[in-house]
Design an enzyme around this catalytic site. Structure first.
Site, PDB file in Angstrom:
ATOM      1  CE1 TYR A 337      13.816  33.170  36.395  1.00 41.85           C
ATOM      2  CE2 TYR A 337      15.017  32.684  34.377  1.00 41.85           C
ATOM      3  CZ  TYR A 337      14.905  33.391  35.551  1.00 41.85           C
ATOM      4  OH  TYR A 337      15.868  34.313  35.876  1.00 41.85           O
ATOM      5  CB  CYS A 338       9.397  34.238  35.923  1.00 44.22           C
ATOM      6  SG  CYS A 338       8.656  35.856  36.243  1.00 44.22           S
ATOM      7  CB  ILE A 339       4.791  34.349  34.245  1.00 46.04           C
ATOM      8  CG1 ILE A 339       3.278  34.194  34.047  1.00 46.04           C
ATOM      9  CG2 ILE A 339       5.500  34.333  32.911  1.00 46.04           C
ATOM     10  CD1 ILE A 339       2.653  35.295  33.200  1.00 46.04           C
ATOM     11  N   GLY A 341       6.531  29.361  35.818  1.00 42.28           N
ATOM     12  CA  GLY A 341       6.343  28.560  37.021  1.00 42.28           C
ATOM     13  C   GLY A 341       4.934  28.644  37.570  1.00 42.28           C
TER      14      GLY A 341
END
Length: 604
Positions: A337-339, A341
């Site tokens: 998820y997000c950073i 990722g």
């Protein structure tokens, strides 16, 4: 009777005077606390730490270079203001409007901050509101359009952001004397609202050690492990940067291949395990998956030497090895998820380059890998601001409130000013809301990791350009060789869908399924099927260079994309086996959610 009324008015006046005196005393304490904090920080600090002056200077030059456009825009504004003044004058005099006012296209729409009836029914406040909406919309529209093409896009985006922030700060709803709701509350309570509000402000200043740490929800209404992050499980491994949680099964059999989540370390993992109704973790466990979660430590000085590479080795790679050791499998699924990722993307490139087969598939939620136009957070990133952030991280980490403030600035009207009015002027307790509690449960950033992230990705876009090296290995996005499920959200201002799409298309070695979800960065991801909310779009044809082109050929499906993801995962997850007891091989350290996630910087 008259004597009774006079006595009552006298009592009310005395109460108002006493409350106003107490409000003045509280204001002095707040000011003294602020000045004390500034002196301890060495004075006023850096001039223009966000490096706004070059962007605003560039904007000024651009506007001056286009006098005809500016003249036309100015005439348009004053014409609209004159028309509004005529209508307002007629309303004040009790007459009827001479004609229907045509609202210019550039005018802002009235938000919920103008919900009080006097913003519409009272002629003076209605005029104040309408005049502000005209002027605010005109300023934002002019900054966006005049001299289009004559400014560097990133510089203009910065200028637009700082202009919008200034315009939102000047909203008449933000001020005591021009907010009818605040004036009404002050009269009704004889100033008790201001006393209560300023007490809250003083508490928030003390909590922020001299900086205003606005409470957006009741921070005592929830507790991690009691109201949220409550899916049963065990911490089965830990080191100085993470705890690894294995969740207990809720089905008799499970898929043989496990799932490991690599969440962001900006905020905490439990947005994916928010509560019984919203938990992605609980839902996946209920579908028969063995789920593991990395819970990153809330870093302090002890993590000052951590780097992007150490987050790969001590973090993701160690967690992968431990999951495979615990389950006896040769490979697993990753979800990020997000950073988290972004870290996972570099990990997968490295593993692909090394022909390492430990990852069977990867899922990305709102994860950016290509940063040429990477959303509103990019306005905070350039060489100057990175140096300013480095100064803030001399102790080895970026204090949590600094990151929280940056995110709040992106939506200052909703996340700052609305709470300034509600909490400190109206004296109302913020409403208990689990997602806002999670949002306020901020984390610090390890200095070297954060510097690397800002400079390498946000500022220089090195990964997408093919110039990134991790663990002494040059890598590119094309080195990712596993099946990928990639989710973007349509209204995301943190990781814009178009940016996510560009990065996804660069995974030329992966078998890719790209999905666009309705809503934004959080609600578009945390959207359980039972809620029946939003929709998602799918299209196997990724030949379009733009997400808009991809969307033209996409199929829209009502509801949550989780069901589609489950079908995609199940086909790659192996046979069903007897459900696993957490820590059967690694042992159990402590019950989920563990101790790392409970560390709060404002309670430490």
């Amino acid at each position: 009777m008259t004597d009774h009324i006079d006595a009552s008015l006298m009592d009310q006046s005395t109460e108002l005077a006493a409350n106003m005196a107490q409000a003045a005393e509280l204001s002095q304490k707040i000011w003294a606390l602020y000045l004390s904090a500034q002196s301890q920080d060495g004075g006023v600090g850096q001039v223009d730490p966000l490096n706004s002056i070059p962007a605003m200077s560039g904007l000024t030059r651009t506007l001056m270079d286009h006098p005809r456009e500016m003249a036309h825009a100015t005439v348009e504004l004053w014409s609209a203001q004159a028309d509004l003044w005529k209508q307002a004058t007629m309303k004040w005099l009790g007459g009827e409007a001479t004609h229907e006012v045509e609202t210019p296209a550039f005018a802002e729409k009235a938000s919920k901050r103008f919900a009080h009836k006097d913003w519409t029914e009272n002629a003076a406040f209605d005029y104040l509101k309408q005049s502000y909406l005209l002027t605010a919309g005109w300023i934002n529209h002019t900054v966006h359009t005049v001299g289009e093409g004559d400014m560097d896009p990133r510089t203009r985006k910065k200028a637009e952001f700082y202009t919008r922030t200034m315009v939102e700060a000047m909203n008449p709803a933000n001020f005591f004397s021009t907010n009818p709701e605040v004036l009404e509350a002050t009269l009704e309570s004889r100033g008790a609202n201001l006393v209560k509000g300023l007490k809250m402000m003083l508490e928030d200043m003390e909590r922020g050690k001299g900086q205003l740490l606005i409470r957006q929800t009741d921070m005592d209404a929830f507790e991690v492990g009691r109201d949220m992050a409550i899916t049963p499980g065990e911490v089965v491994f830990q080191n100085d940067i993470l705890q690894l949680i294995q969740y207990a099964p809720s089905t008799d059999t499970v898929y043989s291949k496990p799932i490991l989540f690599i969440p962001p370390w900006i905020n905490k993992y439990y947005v994916l395990d928010l509560n019984q109704k919203k938990s992605m973790v609980k839902w996946l466990v209920g579908q028969g998956y063995t789920v593991f979660m990395i819970s990153w430590v809330n870093p302090g000085a002890a993590q000052k030497d951590e780097t992007w590479d150490s987050f790969l080795t001590k973090g993701a790679l160690t967690a992968i090895d431990k999951v495979l050791e615990e389950t006896g499998q040769k490979s697993l699924h990753l979800a990020s998820y997000c950073i988290g990722g972004t870290l996972t993307g570099t990990l997968l490139s490295y593993l692909g380059k090394k022909r390492d087969k430990r990852v069977a598939s990867a899922t990305f939620f709102t994860a950016q890998l290509e940063f040429s136009d990477a959303g509103e957070l990019q306005v905070f990133v350039d060489d100057h601001t990175i140096r300013a952030v480095d100064d803030e991280m001399e102790q080895g980490y970026l204090p949590a409130q600094k990151m929280a403030s940056a995110f709040n600035m992106l939506r200052s009207s909703d996340l700052i000013w609305s709470y300034v009015v509600n909490n400190y002027m109206l004296g109302k307790d913020p409403f208990p809301f689990d997602l806002l509690y999670w949002n306020a449960d901020s984390t610090s950033m390890p200095a070297k990791v954060h510097h690397f992230y800002l400079e390498t990705f946000y500022d220089k876009n090195v990964y997408a350009k093919g110039d990134l090296e991790v663990l002494d290995e040059p890598i590119t996005l094309s080195h990712i060789k596993v099946p990928v499920y990639h989710v973007a959200t349509r209204e995301d201002h943190i990781a814009p869908a178009s940016s996510v799409y560009r990065g996804a298309r660069m995974m030329t070695g992966a078998k890719l399924r790209f999905v666009l979800s309705g809503s934004g960065h959080i609600a578009g991801v945390v959207n359980p099927p039972a809620a029946g909310k939003y929709q998602f779009w799918t299209n196997d044809d990724l030949s379009s260079e733009t997400m808009e082109g991809w969307l033209e050929g996409a199929q829209e499906t009502p509801g949550s994309w989780w069901v589609d993801w489950d079908a995609w995962l199940a086909g790659q997850s192996g046979r069903k086996i007897k459900a696993r007891k957490p820590g059967a091989k690694l042992g159990q350290i402590e019950p989920a959610p563990g101790s790392y996630v409970k560390l709060r910087f404002d309670k430490a």
